[in-house]
Design a protein around this motif. Structure first.
Motif, PDB file in Angstrom:
ATOM      1  N   ASP A 108      13.965  21.189  -4.482  1.00  0.00           N
ATOM      2  CA  ASP A 108      13.906  20.728  -3.092  1.00  0.00           C
ATOM      3  C   ASP A 108      13.539  19.245  -3.070  1.00  0.00           C
ATOM      4  N   GLU A 109      14.008  18.540  -2.029  1.00  0.00           N
ATOM      5  CA  GLU A 109      13.574  17.159  -1.831  1.00  0.00           C
ATOM      6  C   GLU A 109      12.437  17.167  -0.825  1.00  0.00           C
ATOM      7  N   VAL A 110      11.348  16.512  -1.191  1.00  0.00           N
ATOM      8  CA  VAL A 110      10.129  16.556  -0.385  1.00  0.00           C
ATOM      9  C   VAL A 110       9.617  15.139  -0.129  1.00  0.00           C
ATOM     10  N   MET A 111       9.062  14.953   1.064  1.00  0.00           N
ATOM     11  CA  MET A 111       8.407  13.692   1.402  1.00  0.00           C
ATOM     12  C   MET A 111       6.976  13.980   1.836  1.00  0.00           C
ATOM     13  N   VAL A 112       6.040  13.175   1.329  1.00  0.00           N
ATOM     14  CA  VAL A 112       4.622  13.346   1.637  1.00  0.00           C
ATOM     15  C   VAL A 112       4.109  12.066   2.282  1.00  0.00           C
ATOM     16  N   ASP A 113       3.505  12.204   3.462  1.00  0.00           N
ATOM     17  CA  ASP A 113       2.864  11.078   4.137  1.00  0.00           C
ATOM     18  C   ASP A 113       1.368  11.158   3.836  1.00  0.00           C
ATOM     19  N   PHE A 114       0.855  10.191   3.077  1.00  0.00           N
ATOM     20  CA  PHE A 114      -0.540  10.247   2.653  1.00  0.00           C
ATOM     21  C   PHE A 114      -1.523  10.026   3.797  1.00  0.00           C
ATOM     22  N   MET A 118       0.839  -1.196   0.000  1.00  0.00           N
ATOM     23  CA  MET A 118       0.000   0.000   0.000  1.00  0.00           C
ATOM     24  C   MET A 118       0.879   1.252   0.000  1.00  0.00           C
ATOM     25  N   MET A 119       0.653   2.140  -0.945  1.00  0.00           N
ATOM     26  CA  MET A 119       1.472   3.362  -1.053  1.00  0.00           C
ATOM     27  C   MET A 119       1.080   4.340   0.044  1.00  0.00           C
ATOM     28  N   LYS A 120       1.959   4.556   0.994  1.00  0.00           N
ATOM     29  CA  LYS A 120       1.651   5.424   2.127  1.00  0.00           C
ATOM     30  C   LYS A 120       2.409   6.741   2.082  1.00  0.00           C
ATOM     31  N   ALA A 121       3.404   6.823   1.205  1.00  0.00           N
ATOM     32  CA  ALA A 121       4.213   8.038   1.160  1.00  0.00           C
ATOM     33  C   ALA A 121       4.830   8.207  -0.226  1.00  0.00           C
ATOM     34  N   ALA A 122       5.246   9.426  -0.474  1.00  0.00           N
ATOM     35  CA  ALA A 122       5.969   9.743  -1.706  1.00  0.00           C
ATOM     36  C   ALA A 122       7.192  10.554  -1.313  1.00  0.00           C
ATOM     37  N   LYS A 123       8.288  10.352  -2.034  1.00  0.00           N
ATOM     38  CA  LYS A 123       9.499  11.114  -1.762  1.00  0.00           C
ATOM     39  C   LYS A 123      10.205  11.363  -3.081  1.00  0.00           C
ATOM     40  N   GLY A 124      10.555  12.629  -3.315  1.00  0.00           N
ATOM     41  CA  GLY A 124      11.243  12.923  -4.558  1.00  0.00           C
ATOM     42  C   GLY A 124      11.667  14.374  -4.662  1.00  0.00           C
ATOM     43  N   ILE A 125      12.276  14.679  -5.792  1.00  0.00           N
ATOM     44  CA  ILE A 125      12.729  16.039  -6.091  1.00  0.00           C
ATOM     45  C   ILE A 125      11.572  16.806  -6.732  1.00  0.00           C
ATOM     46  N   VAL A 126      11.488  18.089  -6.417  1.00  0.00           N
ATOM     47  CA  VAL A 126      10.359  18.914  -6.845  1.00  0.00           C
ATOM     48  C   VAL A 126      10.604  19.607  -8.188  1.00  0.00           C
ATOM     49  N   PHE A 127       9.566  19.549  -9.022  1.00  0.00           N
ATOM     50  CA  PHE A 127       9.442  20.375 -10.223  1.00  0.00           C
ATOM     51  C   PHE A 127       8.361  21.385  -9.899  1.00  0.00           C
ATOM     52  N   LYS A 128       8.696  22.673  -9.962  1.00  0.00           N
ATOM     53  CA  LYS A 128       7.788  23.726  -9.482  1.00  0.00           C
ATOM     54  C   LYS A 128       7.213  24.531 -10.644  1.00  0.00           C
ATOM     55  N   TYR A 129       5.906  24.780 -10.565  1.00  0.00           N
ATOM     56  CA  TYR A 129       5.198  25.551 -11.588  1.00  0.00           C
ATOM     57  C   TYR A 129       4.298  26.586 -10.914  1.00  0.00           C
ATOM     58  N   GLY A 130       3.838  27.539 -11.687  1.00  0.00           N
ATOM     59  CA  GLY A 130       3.064  28.656 -11.144  1.00  0.00           C
ATOM     60  C   GLY A 130       1.558  28.449 -11.168  1.00  0.00           C
TER      61      GLY A 130
END
Length: 163
Positions: free
Chosen positions: A118-124, A1-13
């Motif tokens: 930036d490196e970001v981690m998201v806990d779903f 089960m995917m509980k988190a995501a972690k990666g480098i950010v691509f930023k848009y407006g």
């Protein structure tokens, strides 16, 4: 089960519309790999060369506005993006993203406090978004359990078929 995501950010407006996410000239294909090959190319020529599996897209207001095509979230997901964080999403994009199993989170503070690279981690489960580069943390909307089940199943159709 995917509980988190972690990666480098691509930023848009603001107001990144579906025609920018996947240009209309490629809509003759519904093949996810083909769509991914052209994802974001009109505003970020090198996106598809630089994106890695698991990377995260962050945007400002009204991400995914424009036409209601499902091709847009499919292209993002097939490109390897594990989560999209934005200040706000266009409603139809929001639904389409959930329907195809692309995790998305609305969080204005994270949108403002995260930069490209930036490196970001998201806990779903909790909705906690950590900016590992800057050592900051934001509270986004946690995914309701039913939404997590749809995302885990890789989309609504698969989820229904598993039932």
């Amino acid at each position: 089960m995917m509980k988190a995501a972690k990666g480098i950010v691509f930023k848009y407006g603001d107001n990144v519309d579906t025609d920018v996410i996947i240009p209309a000239r490629y809509l003759n294909s519904s093949d996810p790999a083909e769509l991914a090959a052209h994802c974001m190319e009109d505003i970020d020529k090198d996106f598809i060369k630089k994106v890695n599996k698991g990377d995260i897209m962050v945007a400002d207001k009204n991400f995914g506005c424009g036409s209601s095509r499902e091709h847009a979230p499919i292209a993002i997901k097939a490109a390897g993006v594990s989560c999209v964080i934005a200040e706000t999403f266009a409603r139809i994009f929001y639904r389409n993203a959930i329907n195809i199993g692309l995790p998305i989170i609305e969080c204005p503070e994270a949108s403002k406090g995260i930069d490209g690279g930036d490196e970001v981690m998201v806990d779903f489960d909790s909705g906690i978004i950590q900016n590992l580069t800057k050592g900051t943390q934001f509270k986004g909307q946690a995914f309701p359990e039913f939404m997590q089940k749809i995302i885990d199943a890789e989309g609504l159709v698969n989820y229904i078929n598993q039932k």
